[in-house]
Design a protein around this motif. Structure first.
Motif, PDB file in Angstrom:
ATOM      1  N   LEU A 168       0.966  -1.191  -0.095  1.00  0.00           N
ATOM      2  CA  LEU A 168      -0.068  -0.166   0.035  1.00  0.00           C
ATOM      3  C   LEU A 168       1.084   1.087   0.095  1.00  0.00           C
ATOM      4  CD1 LEU A 168      -2.753  -1.444   2.749  1.00  0.00           C
ATOM      5  CD2 LEU A 168      -3.110  -0.756   0.194  1.00  0.00           C
ATOM      6  N   PHE A 169       2.277   1.260   0.420  1.00  0.00           N
ATOM      7  CA  PHE A 169       2.947   2.224   0.397  1.00  0.00           C
ATOM      8  C   PHE A 169       3.372   2.683  -0.892  1.00  0.00           C
ATOM      9  CE2 PHE A 169       4.785   1.216   4.970  1.00  0.00           C
ATOM     10  CZ  PHE A 169       3.753   2.091   5.363  1.00  0.00           C
ATOM     11  N   ILE A 170       3.342   1.978  -1.815  1.00  0.00           N
ATOM     12  CA  ILE A 170       3.645   1.973  -3.293  1.00  0.00           C
ATOM     13  C   ILE A 170       2.389   1.974  -4.071  1.00  0.00           C
ATOM     14  CG2 ILE A 170       6.090   1.666  -2.718  1.00  0.00           C
ATOM     15  CD1 ILE A 170       5.595  -1.153  -4.116  1.00  0.00           C
ATOM     16  N   GLY A 171       1.124   2.061  -3.562  1.00  0.00           N
ATOM     17  CA  GLY A 171      -0.144   1.792  -4.568  1.00  0.00           C
ATOM     18  C   GLY A 171      -0.342   0.505  -4.802  1.00  0.00           C
ATOM     19  N   GLY A 172       0.061  -0.605  -4.250  1.00  0.00           N
ATOM     20  CA  GLY A 172      -0.316  -1.930  -4.801  1.00  0.00           C
ATOM     21  C   GLY A 172      -1.411  -2.597  -3.757  1.00  0.00           C
ATOM     22  N   ASP A 173      -2.232  -3.153  -4.501  1.00  0.00           N
ATOM     23  CA  ASP A 173      -3.102  -4.236  -3.514  1.00  0.00           C
ATOM     24  C   ASP A 173      -2.457  -5.522  -3.084  1.00  0.00           C
ATOM     25  OD1 ASP A 173      -5.189  -5.755  -2.871  1.00  0.00           O
ATOM     26  OD2 ASP A 173      -6.174  -5.836  -4.725  1.00  0.00           O
ATOM     27  N   PRO A 174      -2.349  -5.727  -1.742  1.00  0.00           N
ATOM     28  CA  PRO A 174      -1.854  -6.780  -1.452  1.00  0.00           C
ATOM     29  C   PRO A 174      -2.128  -8.234  -1.658  1.00  0.00           C
ATOM     30  CG  PRO A 174      -1.812  -5.156   0.397  1.00  0.00           C
ATOM     31  CD  PRO A 174      -2.640  -4.698  -0.622  1.00  0.00           C
ATOM     32  N   LEU A 175      -3.617  -7.973  -2.198  1.00  0.00           N
ATOM     33  CA  LEU A 175      -4.072  -9.294  -2.538  1.00  0.00           C
ATOM     34  C   LEU A 175      -3.853  -9.627  -3.904  1.00  0.00           C
ATOM     35  CD1 LEU A 175      -7.527  -8.946  -1.329  1.00  0.00           C
ATOM     36  CD2 LEU A 175      -6.019  -9.770  -0.067  1.00  0.00           C
ATOM     37  N   HIS A 176      -3.041  -8.864  -4.632  1.00  0.00           N
ATOM     38  CA  HIS A 176      -2.801  -8.975  -6.009  1.00  0.00           C
ATOM     39  C   HIS A 176      -1.377  -8.587  -6.523  1.00  0.00           C
ATOM     40  CE1 HIS A 176      -7.316  -8.876  -6.404  1.00  0.00           C
ATOM     41  NE2 HIS A 176      -7.006  -9.976  -7.303  1.00  0.00           N
ATOM     42  N   VAL A 177      -0.615  -7.763  -5.700  1.00  0.00           N
ATOM     43  CA  VAL A 177       0.668  -7.392  -6.216  1.00  0.00           C
ATOM     44  C   VAL A 177       1.549  -8.619  -5.795  1.00  0.00           C
ATOM     45  CG1 VAL A 177       2.700  -6.011  -5.333  1.00  0.00           C
ATOM     46  CG2 VAL A 177       0.440  -4.919  -5.693  1.00  0.00           C
ATOM     47  N   THR A 178       2.580  -8.835  -6.881  1.00  0.00           N
ATOM     48  CA  THR A 178       3.560  -9.725  -6.654  1.00  0.00           C
ATOM     49  C   THR A 178       4.082 -10.035  -5.522  1.00  0.00           C
ATOM     50  OG1 THR A 178       5.383 -10.806  -7.838  1.00  0.00           O
ATOM     51  CG2 THR A 178       5.082  -8.303  -7.985  1.00  0.00           C
ATOM     52  N   SER A 179       4.361 -11.222  -4.913  1.00  0.00           N
ATOM     53  CA  SER A 179       4.979 -11.669  -3.699  1.00  0.00           C
ATOM     54  C   SER A 179       6.421 -11.034  -3.673  1.00  0.00           C
ATOM     55  CB  SER A 179       4.970 -12.904  -3.500  1.00  0.00           C
ATOM     56  OG  SER A 179       5.704 -13.905  -4.330  1.00  0.00           O
ATOM     57  N   MET A 180       6.875 -10.575  -4.667  1.00  0.00           N
ATOM     58  CA  MET A 180       8.204  -9.963  -4.838  1.00  0.00           C
ATOM     59  C   MET A 180       8.535  -8.887  -3.825  1.00  0.00           C
ATOM     60  SD  MET A 180      10.151 -11.949  -6.758  1.00  0.00           S
ATOM     61  CE  MET A 180      11.890 -10.738  -6.651  1.00  0.00           C
ATOM     62  N   TYR A 181       7.392  -8.058  -3.663  1.00  0.00           N
ATOM     63  CA  TYR A 181       7.116  -7.285  -2.632  1.00  0.00           C
ATOM     64  C   TYR A 181       7.442  -7.357  -1.243  1.00  0.00           C
ATOM     65  CZ  TYR A 181       6.849  -3.954  -6.763  1.00  0.00           C
ATOM     66  OH  TYR A 181       7.288  -3.244  -7.504  1.00  0.00           O
ATOM     67  N   ILE A 182       7.335  -8.558  -0.756  1.00  0.00           N
ATOM     68  CA  ILE A 182       7.853  -8.730   0.484  1.00  0.00           C
ATOM     69  C   ILE A 182       9.101  -8.370   0.920  1.00  0.00           C
ATOM     70  CG2 ILE A 182       5.879 -10.763   0.647  1.00  0.00           C
ATOM     71  CD1 ILE A 182       8.550 -12.822   0.813  1.00  0.00           C
ATOM     72  N   LEU A 183       9.887  -8.036   0.090  1.00  0.00           N
ATOM     73  CA  LEU A 183      11.171  -7.598   0.196  1.00  0.00           C
ATOM     74  C   LEU A 183      11.257  -6.534   1.098  1.00  0.00           C
ATOM     75  CD1 LEU A 183      11.808  -4.858  -1.463  1.00  0.00           C
ATOM     76  CD2 LEU A 183      11.838  -6.274  -3.456  1.00  0.00           C
ATOM     77  N   VAL A 184      10.127  -5.796   1.436  1.00  0.00           N
ATOM     78  CA  VAL A 184      10.259  -4.534   2.322  1.00  0.00           C
ATOM     79  C   VAL A 184      10.447  -4.982   3.660  1.00  0.00           C
ATOM     80  CG1 VAL A 184       8.763  -2.685   2.963  1.00  0.00           C
ATOM     81  CG2 VAL A 184       8.730  -3.358   0.751  1.00  0.00           C
ATOM     82  N   ALA A 185       9.904  -6.182   4.010  1.00  0.00           N
ATOM     83  CA  ALA A 185      10.264  -6.542   5.474  1.00  0.00           C
ATOM     84  C   ALA A 185      11.861  -6.812   5.568  1.00  0.00           C
ATOM     85  CB  ALA A 185       9.423  -7.883   5.740  1.00  0.00           C
ATOM     86  N   TYR A 186      12.387  -7.124   4.675  1.00  0.00           N
ATOM     87  CA  TYR A 186      13.889  -7.440   4.978  1.00  0.00           C
ATOM     88  C   TYR A 186      14.633  -5.839   4.947  1.00  0.00           C
ATOM     89  CZ  TYR A 186      18.789  -8.151   4.120  1.00  0.00           C
ATOM     90  OH  TYR A 186      20.174  -8.286   4.056  1.00  0.00           O
ATOM     91  N   LEU A 187      14.256  -4.985   3.875  1.00  0.00           N
ATOM     92  CA  LEU A 187      14.708  -3.876   3.641  1.00  0.00           C
ATOM     93  C   LEU A 187      14.472  -2.733   5.096  1.00  0.00           C
ATOM     94  CD1 LEU A 187      13.914  -1.670   0.336  1.00  0.00           C
ATOM     95  CD2 LEU A 187      13.370  -0.746   2.774  1.00  0.00           C
ATOM     96  N   GLU A 188      13.307  -3.087   5.568  1.00  0.00           N
ATOM     97  CA  GLU A 188      13.232  -2.129   6.735  1.00  0.00           C
ATOM     98  C   GLU A 188      14.007  -2.510   7.908  1.00  0.00           C
ATOM     99  OE1 GLU A 188       8.590  -0.485   6.470  1.00  0.00           O
ATOM    100  OE2 GLU A 188       8.938  -2.318   7.887  1.00  0.00           O
TER     101      GLU A 188
END
Length: 514
Positions: A204-224
């Motif tokens: 949601l921080f980059i405008g994506g729907d968590p129910l449909h955005v690719t799981s590549m974006y779980i990278l944010v947990a590591y990044l933080e």
């Protein structure tokens, strides 16, 4: 801010060798101008706003500073690298303050979850919230790290404009299950619904729907967790001003309160831009930090497109929009002691609310809120003893057939927001508000020329990412490049800063005059 006569800039840019024009002084445009300046280009940045920063700018009202968009800095090495390329020290210009905890998530039943950097304390939070999910959480963090190194440090920092580059990485995409959504991946690792929300809401921080955005974006947990979450003292507006200073020190120009009406193309190559005044400015290359949809639909309206046609852009899925309420409060600096810098308030629904916002385009009575209280970290945002806040609610963009007239809906929606804030976080808030500003989806459309009033440009679904996203080097006209949220690698401050890094690998060094 330096003011420049457009006629004077036009004369300087007409026919000059190694001249670059950057459309838009958002963070992506500023980073692009810095990198072009470091490559020897004489850069003119043009923006219709009165201050640099775009969505990362601020407005000042009644002694309060309201940071309009991004509120945190992650992956700080990106900014240090950017300044170093220009022979500058980022830390001499910008002071970052580490935020730990990062944010607190609250649910209507009183449950809380505090996201933080220390592994032991974070695992203790997980164990308290969902003791049976601790092993799954550990695995989720491992998954996140793998996706960070592949998705951000590899794909996110190089151009993906050639189909072969996509084909080469398809096996890795498959092995990492990029076809699975962020929420679906979290659901495979943990069972508790609250923890699933805490691990999956980041798109949601980059405008994506968590129910449909690719799981590549779980990278944010590591990044933080790996690099921390930081606040730039003075806000992102201060960082934008520091970037503008570098551009001017390089000999570049910022032309503010000036609007580009069209990118001029002759014989298949860009020759410059035409301003809304009718004045034409020449350049060897043009970099658009405007939304990619606006760039291709409006700025190139008189040029026949091969790929990014109006029909194709009409089929494109854009991010949700935002309702943002900025307000100052009187005498509250010592009040609400349990409310920190960032708080996320959940409504009664998660998945259902996401479907209403992204799929159905329905404006609902319930909402989830992101609350930013920078005055607990940076007293300069408000008069002494007072607070500055912004509260954000994701809402449908203007492209849905939902019949919302925001000029009429604004006071009703704000009243519902106030009720939720008073009941769950800030009791007595209504009596303390001293000044306020509201942004609706129509503001995003009109202020930022954002198609459909989208808050983050094109939604980062898997078939709208990497090669499928508008490329950093345009195939529509030679000498045209794109940076910002609507191109690769995408939205979010690290993403838009990285678009400029990708740009620098595509643009040749300026030619030295002989």
């Amino acid at each position: 801010m330096t003011r420049v006569d457009p006629n004077e800039s036009a004369h300087a840019a007409q026919g000059g060798r190694n001249r670059a024009i950057v459309i838009g002084a958002g963070l992506g445009g500023l980073a692009a101008a810095m990198r072009l300046g470091a490559k020897g280009y004489r850069v003119t940045v043009i923006d219709r706003l009165d201050v640099p920063g775009g969505r990362g700018s601020a407005i000042w009202q009644d002694g309060h500073r309201f940071d309009l968009g991004p509120t945190i800095v992650t992956v700080p090495q990106l900014y240090r690298e950017l300044f170093a390329v220009c022979g500058r020290d980022f830390d001499d210009a910008v002071t970052l303050k580490s935020l730990d905890p990062f944010y607190e998530i609250r649910w209507p039943d009183g449950t809380r979850f505090t996201a933080q950097q220390d592994t032991g304390r974070l695992r203790a939070e997980v164990a308290r919230l969902a003791p049976g999910d601790l092993a799954g959480f550990d695995k989720f963090l491992e998954d996140s790290a793998a996706r960070y190194w592949f998705g951000f440090e590899d794909l996110g920092r190089r151009s993906m404009h050639q189909l072969w580059e996509l084909i080469k990485v398809l096996p890795t995409f498959a092995s990492l299950r990029a076809d699975r959504s962020v929420y679906a991946h979290a659901a495979r690792r943990v069972k508790d619904e609250k923890l699933r929300m805490a691990l999956s809401f980041h798109p949601l921080f980059i405008g994506g729907d968590p129910l449909h955005v690719t799981s590549m974006y779980i990278l944010v947990a590591y990044l933080e967790k790996e690099f921390g979450v930081h606040y730039a003292m003075g806000g992102l507006a201060h960082m934008a001003r520091a970037m503008a200073d570098v551009i001017e020190d390089q000999g570049g120009t910022l032309l503010m309160e000036t609007e580009v009406d069209e990118i001029v193309v002759r014989d298949g190559s860009v020759t410059g831009v035409r301003l809304a005044t009718g004045l034409e400015m020449g350049a060897d290359i043009v970099v658009s930090n405007a939304d990619s949809g606006h760039t291709y639909t409006n700025l190139l309206r008189n040029h026949r497109k091969r790929r990014w046609t109006k029909k194709r852009l009409t089929r494109t899925r854009y991010s949700m929009s935002l309702f943002v309420w900025y307000f100052g409060t009187k005498g509250t600096a010592q009040g609400w002691p349990d409310v920190g810098h960032h708080t996320i308030l959940n409504g009664p629904r998660y998945a259902g609310l996401l479907r209403d916002i992204f799929i159905k385009g329905k404006l609902c009575d319930d909402m989830s809120l992101y609350v930013h209280r920078p005055s607990v970290t940076d007293p300069s945002v408000a008069p002494e003893g007072d607070d500055s806040f912004y509260v954000l609610s994701p809402v449908p963009h203007l492209g849905h057939d939902n019949g919302v007239d925001w000029s009429e809906e604004e006071p009703r929606y704000k009243a519902k927001m106030l009720k939720m804030l008073e009941e769950q976080l800030l009791p007595g808030l209504g009596e303390k508000i001293s000044t306020e500003v509201v942004f609706t989806p129509e503001t995003f459309r009109d202020r930022y020329l954002s198609p459909l009033g989208a808050g983050f440009s094109i939604e980062p679904r898997i078939l709208q990412s990497a090669w499928f996203r508008p490329h950093n080097i345009s195939e529509e006209a030679k000498g045209l490049y794109l940076v910002g949220a609507g191109t690769h690698p995408g939205a979010g401050v690290p993403g838009v800063i990285s678009t400029a890094e990708v740009l620098s690998t595509l643009v040749p060094d300026a030619q030295v005059a002989r």
